[in-house]
Design a protein around this motif. Structure first.
Motif, PDB file in Angstrom:
ATOM      1  N   TYR A  80       2.943  -4.276  -3.367  1.00 14.03           N
ATOM      2  CA  TYR A  80       1.914  -4.052  -3.582  1.00 14.03           C
ATOM      3  C   TYR A  80       1.526  -3.967  -4.761  1.00 14.03           C
ATOM      4  O   TYR A  80      -0.602  -4.698  -4.238  1.00 14.03           O
ATOM      5  CB  TYR A  80       1.902  -3.037  -2.342  1.00 14.03           C
ATOM      6  CG  TYR A  80       2.614  -3.187  -1.190  1.00 14.03           C
ATOM      7  CD1 TYR A  80       2.284  -3.356  -0.426  1.00 14.03           C
ATOM      8  CD2 TYR A  80       3.990  -1.953  -1.570  1.00 14.03           C
ATOM      9  CE1 TYR A  80       3.292  -3.739   0.750  1.00 14.03           C
ATOM     10  CE2 TYR A  80       4.667  -1.885  -0.168  1.00 14.03           C
ATOM     11  CZ  TYR A  80       4.443  -2.807   0.992  1.00 14.03           C
ATOM     12  OH  TYR A  80       4.879  -2.388   2.017  1.00 14.03           O
ATOM     13  N   GLY A  81       1.972  -3.327  -5.859  1.00 14.87           N
ATOM     14  CA  GLY A  81       1.018  -3.526  -7.059  1.00 14.87           C
ATOM     15  C   GLY A  81       0.197  -5.013  -7.282  1.00 14.87           C
ATOM     16  O   GLY A  81      -0.523  -5.369  -7.986  1.00 14.87           O
TER      17      GLY A  81
ATOM     18  N   ARG B 226       4.448   4.349   1.130  1.00 17.29           N
ATOM     19  CA  ARG B 226       4.006   5.767   1.020  1.00 17.29           C
ATOM     20  C   ARG B 226       5.236   5.749   0.479  1.00 17.29           C
ATOM     21  O   ARG B 226       4.837   7.513  -0.616  1.00 17.29           O
ATOM     22  CB  ARG B 226       5.067   5.892   3.212  1.00 17.29           C
ATOM     23  CG  ARG B 226       4.571   6.100   3.557  1.00 17.29           C
ATOM     24  CD  ARG B 226       4.656   7.182   4.838  1.00 17.29           C
ATOM     25  NE  ARG B 226       4.344   6.618   5.792  1.00 17.29           N
ATOM     26  CZ  ARG B 226       4.815   7.412   7.858  1.00 17.29           C
ATOM     27  NH1 ARG B 226       5.716   7.977   7.395  1.00 17.29           N
ATOM     28  NH2 ARG B 226       3.734   7.051   8.180  1.00 17.29           N
ATOM     29  N   ALA B 227       5.880   5.340  -0.966  1.00 19.05           N
ATOM     30  CA  ALA B 227       6.279   6.244  -1.716  1.00 19.05           C
ATOM     31  C   ALA B 227       5.422   6.148  -3.257  1.00 19.05           C
ATOM     32  O   ALA B 227       4.299   5.238  -2.827  1.00 19.05           O
ATOM     33  CB  ALA B 227       7.267   4.898  -2.106  1.00 19.05           C
ATOM     34  N   GLU B 228       6.098   6.527  -4.203  1.00 21.81           N
ATOM     35  CA  GLU B 228       4.754   7.685  -4.418  1.00 21.81           C
ATOM     36  C   GLU B 228       4.974   6.524  -6.027  1.00 21.81           C
ATOM     37  O   GLU B 228       5.705   5.723  -5.863  1.00 21.81           O
ATOM     38  CB  GLU B 228       5.652   8.708  -5.732  1.00 21.81           C
ATOM     39  CG  GLU B 228       5.843  10.307  -4.510  1.00 21.81           C
ATOM     40  CD  GLU B 228       6.472  11.360  -5.600  1.00 21.81           C
ATOM     41  OE1 GLU B 228       6.541  10.794  -6.592  1.00 21.81           O
ATOM     42  OE2 GLU B 228       6.158  12.084  -4.716  1.00 21.81           O
ATOM     43  N   SER B 229       3.708   5.970  -6.580  1.00 23.70           N
ATOM     44  CA  SER B 229       3.524   5.147  -7.501  1.00 23.70           C
ATOM     45  C   SER B 229       3.112   5.834  -8.923  1.00 23.70           C
ATOM     46  O   SER B 229       2.430   6.736  -8.857  1.00 23.70           O
ATOM     47  CB  SER B 229       2.789   4.100  -6.730  1.00 23.70           C
ATOM     48  OG  SER B 229       1.235   4.781  -6.808  1.00 23.70           O
TER      49      SER B 229
ATOM     50  N   LEU C  48      -3.775  -1.275  -9.898  1.00 26.72           N
ATOM     51  CA  LEU C  48      -3.639  -0.967 -11.198  1.00 26.72           C
ATOM     52  C   LEU C  48      -2.515   0.279 -11.030  1.00 26.72           C
ATOM     53  O   LEU C  48      -2.371   0.903 -11.766  1.00 26.72           O
ATOM     54  CB  LEU C  48      -4.951   0.522 -11.437  1.00 26.72           C
ATOM     55  CG  LEU C  48      -6.092  -0.442 -11.363  1.00 26.72           C
ATOM     56  CD1 LEU C  48      -6.609   0.738 -11.940  1.00 26.72           C
ATOM     57  CD2 LEU C  48      -6.173  -0.634 -13.232  1.00 26.72           C
ATOM     58  N   THR C  49      -1.958   0.500  -9.863  1.00 26.96           N
ATOM     59  CA  THR C  49      -0.758   0.826 -10.116  1.00 26.96           C
ATOM     60  C   THR C  49       1.213   0.224  -9.497  1.00 26.96           C
ATOM     61  O   THR C  49       0.201  -1.488  -9.629  1.00 26.96           O
ATOM     62  CB  THR C  49      -0.461   1.772  -8.622  1.00 26.96           C
ATOM     63  OG1 THR C  49      -0.532   0.907  -6.944  1.00 26.96           O
ATOM     64  CG2 THR C  49      -1.828   2.711  -8.451  1.00 26.96           C
TER      65      THR C  49
END
Length: 314
Positions: A284-285, A66-69, A58-59
């Motif tokens: 990854y999303g 570690r990156a912001e999503s 869902l992101t």
């Protein structure tokens, strides 16, 4: 007037211990209490990765773990379900690989199990030879067959040359790679089906077979009307176990074709596709979305096969 009588324990007799209520409850539920730690551990191993994968789906997570999503809702699902270039062809290859491999393995497994059912000279050694493919890991099997099917130095093309047949692309061909990997999977996992069906055949009673022989039934008639119906629960178990395992095949495909399932994605199933999105492109999303959809497909397949097993028991 009511008379109250009291019972005294005879002198010298042992006193009857009084069991507390909690002890009786523990004794009544001991099988669940002993299994509870293992059940909790397994549930934690399943629930946490599944929940985390569902969250990532869902992101827009990509690049680094570690990156912001940002939360994007169902956008990944809409993008994946509308992808006709990679996702739906991967679904088709997954279904083709699973159905074809399972069909050949069940038919060959049944035939071999029937041949091994009756005792004959050297039966023990034949059984050991048939089970040898199960000893090696899928990665080792994939690398071995990759060398055998090599277009230039492979043994397969050398054997064909003895009969005047030209070299074949095998794993290198865009249209022959998937059938070749199906053949490799059948070679390795048919012995598993043989083992399950042979165990079921040896547990069958001889009385129905003798009655059918007395009534004049032939070999095919006995198999169709006696052996197969009695063996159906065992056959359903073999289909259930092998079907789910074939649906999740990854190591064999990746060891034979590598990244992306080949240059033209000729053997790219959902597992290989999701792996590439995660470790090759770091998306990854989207990868989590593919895995969640694949998980739902596996659950659906398990439900269908389990329902078929229940019908067979009836």
């Amino acid at each position: 007037m009511a008379t109250i009588t009291t019972t005294r324990t005879p002198r010298g007799a042992p006193a009857v211990p009084v069991t507390p209520g909690w002890a009786r409850w523990v004794n009544d539920h001991r099988k669940w209490l002993f299994a509870a730690p293992a059940m909790v551990f397994v549930a934690a191993l399943l629930v946490f990765p599944l929940a985390w994968t569902g969250y990532l789906s869902l992101t827009d997570a990509e690049g680094s773990v570690r990156a912001e999503s940002e939360f994007v809702g169902l956008r990944n699902y809409l993008d994946v379900l509308s992808d006709t270039d990679r996702f739906w062809p991967a679904v088709g290859r997954t279904a083709t690989f699973t159905v074809a491999a399972l069909l050949f393995e069940v038919v060959l497994g049944m035939a071999i199990a029937l041949l091994l059912w009756r005792p004959f000279k050297g039966q023990r050694w034949v059984r050991v030879a048939i089970l040898l493919p199960l000893v090696a890991t899928p990665v080792a099997v994939g690398m071995m067959w990759r060398l055998i099917f090599d277009p230039n130095i492979g043994l397969a093309n050398q054997v064909l040359g003895w009969f005047g047949v030209g070299p074949q692309p095998w794993l290198a061909g865009q249209h022959s790679a998937l059938p070749t990997t199906i053949f490799i999977d059948v070679w390795q996992w048919t012995p598993m089906v043989v083992l399950i069906l042979l165990a079921g055949l040896t547990s069958l009673s001889e009385e129905p077979q003798e009655a059918a022989r007395i009534d004049g039934a032939g070999t095919w008639q006995r198999f169709r009307h006696v052996t197969l119906p009695l063996l159906m629960p065992t056959l359903t178990v073999a289909v259930l176990l092998r079907g789910i395992d074939a649906l999740k095949t990854f190591d064999l495909l990746y060891s034979t074709k590598g990244r992306g399932g080949g240059s033209f994605h000729e053997v790219e199933t959902l597992n290989v596709y999701a792996y590439g999105l995660s470790f090759d492109y770091n998306e990854y999303g989207v990868s989590s979305t593919v895995l969640i959809l694949f998980f739902l497909i596996i659950i659906g397949a398990m439900w269908a096969l389990t329902a078929r097993r229940k019908e067979a028991r009836r």
